[in-house]
Design a protein around this motif. Structure first.
Motif, PDB file in Angstrom:
ATOM      1  N   ALA A   8       0.827  -1.209   0.000  1.00 51.91           N
ATOM      2  CA  ALA A   8       0.000   0.000   0.000  1.00 51.91           C
ATOM      3  C   ALA A   8       0.859   1.256   0.000  1.00 51.91           C
ATOM      4  O   ALA A   8       0.560   2.237  -0.700  1.00 51.91           O
ATOM      5  CB  ALA A   8      -0.928  -0.013   1.221  1.00 51.91           C
ATOM      6  N   PHE A   9       1.940   1.243   0.765  1.00 56.22           N
ATOM      7  CA  PHE A   9       2.855   2.382   0.809  1.00 56.22           C
ATOM      8  C   PHE A   9       3.427   2.684  -0.573  1.00 56.22           C
ATOM      9  O   PHE A   9       3.417   3.831  -1.042  1.00 56.22           O
ATOM     10  CB  PHE A   9       3.975   2.088   1.813  1.00 56.22           C
ATOM     11  N   VAL A  10       3.912   1.662  -1.242  1.00 54.29           N
ATOM     12  CA  VAL A  10       4.499   1.864  -2.572  1.00 54.29           C
ATOM     13  C   VAL A  10       3.430   2.316  -3.573  1.00 54.29           C
ATOM     14  O   VAL A  10       3.690   3.186  -4.418  1.00 54.29           O
ATOM     15  CB  VAL A  10       5.184   0.565  -3.045  1.00 54.29           C
ATOM     16  N   ALA A  11       2.227   1.787  -3.455  1.00 52.10           N
ATOM     17  CA  ALA A  11       1.150   2.196  -4.367  1.00 52.10           C
ATOM     18  C   ALA A  11       0.811   3.664  -4.192  1.00 52.10           C
ATOM     19  O   ALA A  11       0.606   4.389  -5.175  1.00 52.10           O
ATOM     20  CB  ALA A  11      -0.087   1.332  -4.138  1.00 52.10           C
ATOM     21  N   VAL A  12       0.759   4.146  -2.957  1.00 54.75           N
ATOM     22  CA  VAL A  12       0.491   5.567  -2.724  1.00 54.75           C
ATOM     23  C   VAL A  12       1.619   6.420  -3.308  1.00 54.75           C
ATOM     24  O   VAL A  12       1.387   7.464  -3.940  1.00 54.75           O
ATOM     25  CB  VAL A  12       0.304   5.852  -1.223  1.00 54.75           C
ATOM     26  N   CYS A  13       2.863   5.983  -3.134  1.00 56.40           N
ATOM     27  CA  CYS A  13       4.000   6.717  -3.697  1.00 56.40           C
ATOM     28  C   CYS A  13       3.905   6.803  -5.216  1.00 56.40           C
ATOM     29  O   CYS A  13       4.152   7.856  -5.811  1.00 56.40           O
ATOM     30  CB  CYS A  13       5.312   6.046  -3.303  1.00 56.40           C
ATOM     31  N   ASP A  14       3.559   5.701  -5.850  1.00 59.07           N
ATOM     32  CA  ASP A  14       3.528   5.658  -7.309  1.00 59.07           C
ATOM     33  C   ASP A  14       2.337   6.412  -7.887  1.00 59.07           C
ATOM     34  O   ASP A  14       2.455   7.031  -8.950  1.00 59.07           O
ATOM     35  CB  ASP A  14       3.487   4.211  -7.791  1.00 59.07           C
ATOM     36  N   LEU A  15       1.206   6.369  -7.199  1.00 63.19           N
ATOM     37  CA  LEU A  15      -0.032   6.915  -7.757  1.00 63.19           C
ATOM     38  C   LEU A  15      -0.401   8.279  -7.201  1.00 63.19           C
ATOM     39  O   LEU A  15      -1.266   8.960  -7.760  1.00 63.19           O
ATOM     40  CB  LEU A  15      -1.177   5.926  -7.520  1.00 63.19           C
ATOM     41  N   GLY A  16       0.233   8.692  -6.107  1.00 58.38           N
ATOM     42  CA  GLY A  16       0.091  10.060  -5.643  1.00 58.38           C
ATOM     43  C   GLY A  16      -1.064  10.344  -4.714  1.00 58.38           C
ATOM     44  O   GLY A  16      -1.209  11.477  -4.263  1.00 58.38           O
ATOM     45  N   SER A  17      -1.905   9.354  -4.405  1.00 58.14           N
ATOM     46  CA  SER A  17      -3.013   9.603  -3.490  1.00 58.14           C
ATOM     47  C   SER A  17      -3.477   8.297  -2.874  1.00 58.14           C
ATOM     48  O   SER A  17      -3.274   7.212  -3.438  1.00 58.14           O
ATOM     49  CB  SER A  17      -4.186  10.278  -4.205  1.00 58.14           C
ATOM     50  N   PHE A  18      -4.126   8.410  -1.713  1.00 58.37           N
ATOM     51  CA  PHE A  18      -4.660   7.226  -1.038  1.00 58.37           C
ATOM     52  C   PHE A  18      -5.774   6.609  -1.866  1.00 58.37           C
ATOM     53  O   PHE A  18      -5.886   5.385  -1.952  1.00 58.37           O
ATOM     54  CB  PHE A  18      -5.186   7.620   0.345  1.00 58.37           C
ATOM     55  N   GLN A  19      -6.625   7.460  -2.465  1.00 60.31           N
ATOM     56  CA  GLN A  19      -7.749   6.932  -3.217  1.00 60.31           C
ATOM     57  C   GLN A  19      -7.287   6.165  -4.449  1.00 60.31           C
ATOM     58  O   GLN A  19      -7.804   5.088  -4.762  1.00 60.31           O
ATOM     59  CB  GLN A  19      -8.694   8.053  -3.636  1.00 60.31           C
ATOM     60  N   SER A  28     -10.781  -0.269   0.064  1.00 58.23           N
ATOM     61  CA  SER A  28     -11.373   1.029   0.397  1.00 58.23           C
ATOM     62  C   SER A  28     -10.260   1.983   0.838  1.00 58.23           C
ATOM     63  O   SER A  28      -9.188   1.541   1.282  1.00 58.23           O
ATOM     64  CB  SER A  28     -12.401   0.884   1.523  1.00 58.23           C
ATOM     65  N   GLN A  29     -10.516   3.280   0.719  1.00 59.08           N
ATOM     66  CA  GLN A  29      -9.511   4.241   1.168  1.00 59.08           C
ATOM     67  C   GLN A  29      -9.221   4.111   2.661  1.00 59.08           C
ATOM     68  O   GLN A  29      -8.052   4.171   3.072  1.00 59.08           O
ATOM     69  CB  GLN A  29      -9.940   5.669   0.821  1.00 59.08           C
ATOM     70  N   PRO A  30     -10.244   3.923   3.526  1.00 58.30           N
ATOM     71  CA  PRO A  30      -9.930   3.724   4.939  1.00 58.30           C
ATOM     72  C   PRO A  30      -9.031   2.513   5.195  1.00 58.30           C
ATOM     73  O   PRO A  30      -8.181   2.542   6.096  1.00 58.30           O
ATOM     74  CB  PRO A  30     -11.311   3.541   5.575  1.00 58.30           C
ATOM     75  N   ALA A  31      -9.189   1.442   4.391  1.00 58.86           N
ATOM     76  CA  ALA A  31      -8.340   0.263   4.574  1.00 58.86           C
ATOM     77  C   ALA A  31      -6.883   0.586   4.253  1.00 58.86           C
ATOM     78  O   ALA A  31      -5.966   0.154   4.967  1.00 58.86           O
ATOM     79  CB  ALA A  31      -8.835  -0.885   3.698  1.00 58.86           C
ATOM     80  N   VAL A  32      -6.662   1.361   3.195  1.00 57.99           N
ATOM     81  CA  VAL A  32      -5.298   1.772   2.855  1.00 57.99           C
ATOM     82  C   VAL A  32      -4.731   2.662   3.956  1.00 57.99           C
ATOM     83  O   VAL A  32      -3.578   2.508   4.382  1.00 57.99           O
ATOM     84  CB  VAL A  32      -5.281   2.491   1.493  1.00 57.99           C
ATOM     85  N   SER A  33      -5.534   3.609   4.425  1.00 58.67           N
ATOM     86  CA  SER A  33      -5.077   4.513   5.488  1.00 58.67           C
ATOM     87  C   SER A  33      -4.700   3.737   6.743  1.00 58.67           C
ATOM     88  O   SER A  33      -3.692   4.038   7.402  1.00 58.67           O
ATOM     89  CB  SER A  33      -6.165   5.536   5.807  1.00 58.67           C
ATOM     90  N   LYS A  34      -5.499   2.726   7.083  1.00 56.99           N
ATOM     91  CA  LYS A  34      -5.209   1.931   8.273  1.00 56.99           C
ATOM     92  C   LYS A  34      -3.914   1.149   8.117  1.00 56.99           C
ATOM     93  O   LYS A  34      -3.098   1.079   9.044  1.00 56.99           O
ATOM     94  CB  LYS A  34      -6.371   0.976   8.545  1.00 56.99           C
ATOM     95  N   ASP A  49       3.438  13.334   4.511  1.00 58.72           N
ATOM     96  CA  ASP A  49       2.778  14.560   4.920  1.00 58.72           C
ATOM     97  C   ASP A  49       1.495  14.666   4.116  1.00 58.72           C
ATOM     98  O   ASP A  49       1.527  14.547   2.884  1.00 58.72           O
ATOM     99  CB  ASP A  49       3.658  15.794   4.647  1.00 58.72           C
ATOM    100  N   ARG A  50       0.370  14.860   4.785  1.00 63.11           N
ATOM    101  CA  ARG A  50      -0.892  15.032   4.084  1.00 63.11           C
ATOM    102  C   ARG A  50      -1.012  16.494   3.684  1.00 63.11           C
ATOM    103  O   ARG A  50      -1.059  17.373   4.554  1.00 63.11           O
ATOM    104  CB  ARG A  50      -2.071  14.617   4.970  1.00 63.11           C
ATOM    105  N   VAL A  51      -1.028  16.753   2.387  1.00 63.39           N
ATOM    106  CA  VAL A  51      -1.060  18.116   1.858  1.00 63.39           C
ATOM    107  C   VAL A  51      -2.337  18.272   1.055  1.00 63.39           C
ATOM    108  O   VAL A  51      -2.430  17.823  -0.094  1.00 63.39           O
ATOM    109  CB  VAL A  51       0.164  18.413   0.969  1.00 63.39           C
ATOM    110  N   GLY A  52      -3.355  18.907   1.670  1.00 64.77           N
ATOM    111  CA  GLY A  52      -4.635  19.032   0.986  1.00 64.77           C
ATOM    112  C   GLY A  52      -5.179  17.648   0.697  1.00 64.77           C
ATOM    113  O   GLY A  52      -5.280  16.796   1.580  1.00 64.77           O
ATOM    114  N   ARG A  53      -5.533  17.420  -0.561  1.00 66.69           N
ATOM    115  CA  ARG A  53      -6.021  16.105  -0.950  1.00 66.69           C
ATOM    116  C   ARG A  53      -4.901  15.171  -1.402  1.00 66.69           C
ATOM    117  O   ARG A  53      -5.142  14.000  -1.687  1.00 66.69           O
ATOM    118  CB  ARG A  53      -7.033  16.250  -2.087  1.00 66.69           C
ATOM    119  N   GLY A  54      -3.693  15.697  -1.480  1.00 73.78           N
ATOM    120  CA  GLY A  54      -2.572  14.890  -1.927  1.00 73.78           C
ATOM    121  C   GLY A  54      -1.677  14.484  -0.778  1.00 73.78           C
ATOM    122  O   GLY A  54      -1.965  14.724   0.400  1.00 73.78           O
TER     123      GLY A  54
END
Length: 293
Positions: A8-19, A28-34, A49-54
């Motif tokens: 999940a960490f690498v996916a967020v890095c590559d795609l730029g957002s939790f969603q 689900s986004q909450p599952a990734v956040s958890k 760092d959570r910056v706005g929606r990114g």
């Protein structure tokens, strides 16, 4: 569970957002956040760092990312080793192709490959050669068929498959299209349209011209050689294309003593096992090389 958190960490890095990561992982986004919160808790460092929606990587996140990629690549390598035990050529073929190689060198090979190995599911991406190398380093792709870097990549192994001689081309109405052999210095007096300055192909062109004391500053750039041919044909400047890429609206210039050529071939990681599917593709590429020589 830790593996899934790292994924999940690498996916967020590559795609730029939790969603986007959640969509790619079918979560689900909450599952990734958890998962990421648990990973950060175990590591004792905030990774984003959570910056706005990114999101943006923290210093700890940047330090951890290459290790996370390597852990996932090692897991994939182990899975491939097990899959290879039966010797059957099947499963995904995670292949990167540069645009020119894909269009002009690979169609016959791909056609023969899918006929010979119907149980393989090709997963092909088209990337610039530089990005394709990064994909292989990161473990996103097993094999890339591209313009080989000069000098050689410090990590990856290469298989030289095709020589790709290149020439200088201009429009038929260009001032240099006189039919006479020209000194390399003549190019410096006219605008050029060339590959991006950070590309492997540009480095090859720059080095060849520099050996004749010619420096260049392109007017426009594009990774797509077909686009460069169009721009040159429209009179935007001279360009350098594979000698085989002749177009009706272009004239090949004879430049005294100037030799430009690329090497096209396959790149793979020396410390990772190729799947049977990727190994079969590499064997077909080597057969194509041997037939051409």
């Amino acid at each position: 569970m830790q593996t899934e958190a790292i994924r999940a960490f690498v996916a967020v890095c590559d795609l730029g957002s939790f969603q986007s990561a959640a969509d790619a992982l079918h979560l689900s986004q909450p599952a990734v956040s958890k998962r990421l919160a648990n990973l950060e808790s175990r590591l004792g460092h905030a990774l984003f760092d959570r910056v706005g929606r990114g999101v943006a990587l923290t210093e700890a996140g940047r330090a951890y990312l290459p290790h996370a990629r390597e852990m996932l690549a090692v897991l994939q390598d182990g899975e491939r080793a097990l899959d290879n035990l039966g010797g059957h050529v099947a499963g995904p073929l995670r292949l990167a192709l540069s645009h020119h190689v894909g269009l002009h060198r690979m169609p016959d090979i791909l056609r023969a490959y899918v006929q010979r190995y119907p149980d393989v599911a090709p997963e092909i991406v088209f990337e610039d050669s530089e990005a394709a190398c990064r994909s292989v380093v990161n473990g996103d792709r097993e094999l890339a068929v591209i313009t080989l870097p000069t000098p050689a990549h410090p990590i990856l192994l290469e298989e030289d498959i095709w020589a790709d001689p290149m020439s200088v081309f201009v429009s038929r109405s260009h001032a240099l299209a006189t039919g006479a052999a020209l000194e390399p210095a003549a190019l410096a007096n006219h605008p050029a349209v060339l590959p991006p300055t950070e590309s492997y192909t540009y480095a090859i062109i720059r080095a060849a011209l520099a050996s004749h004391g010619v420096t260049i500053a392109p007017r426009m750039t594009s990774h797509y050689l077909e686009t460069l041919g169009m721009l040159a044909g429209a009179g935007m400047g001279w360009t350098v294309l594979p000698s085989s890429m002749r177009q009706d609206d272009l004239v090949r210039l004879e430049i005294k003593g100037l030799s430009i050529g690329r090497r096209l071939g396959a790149i793979r990681h020396p410390q990772r096992s190729l799947s049977n599917a990727a190994g079969a593709m590499l064997a077909m590429l080597e057969q194509a090389r041997d037939k051409a020589r």
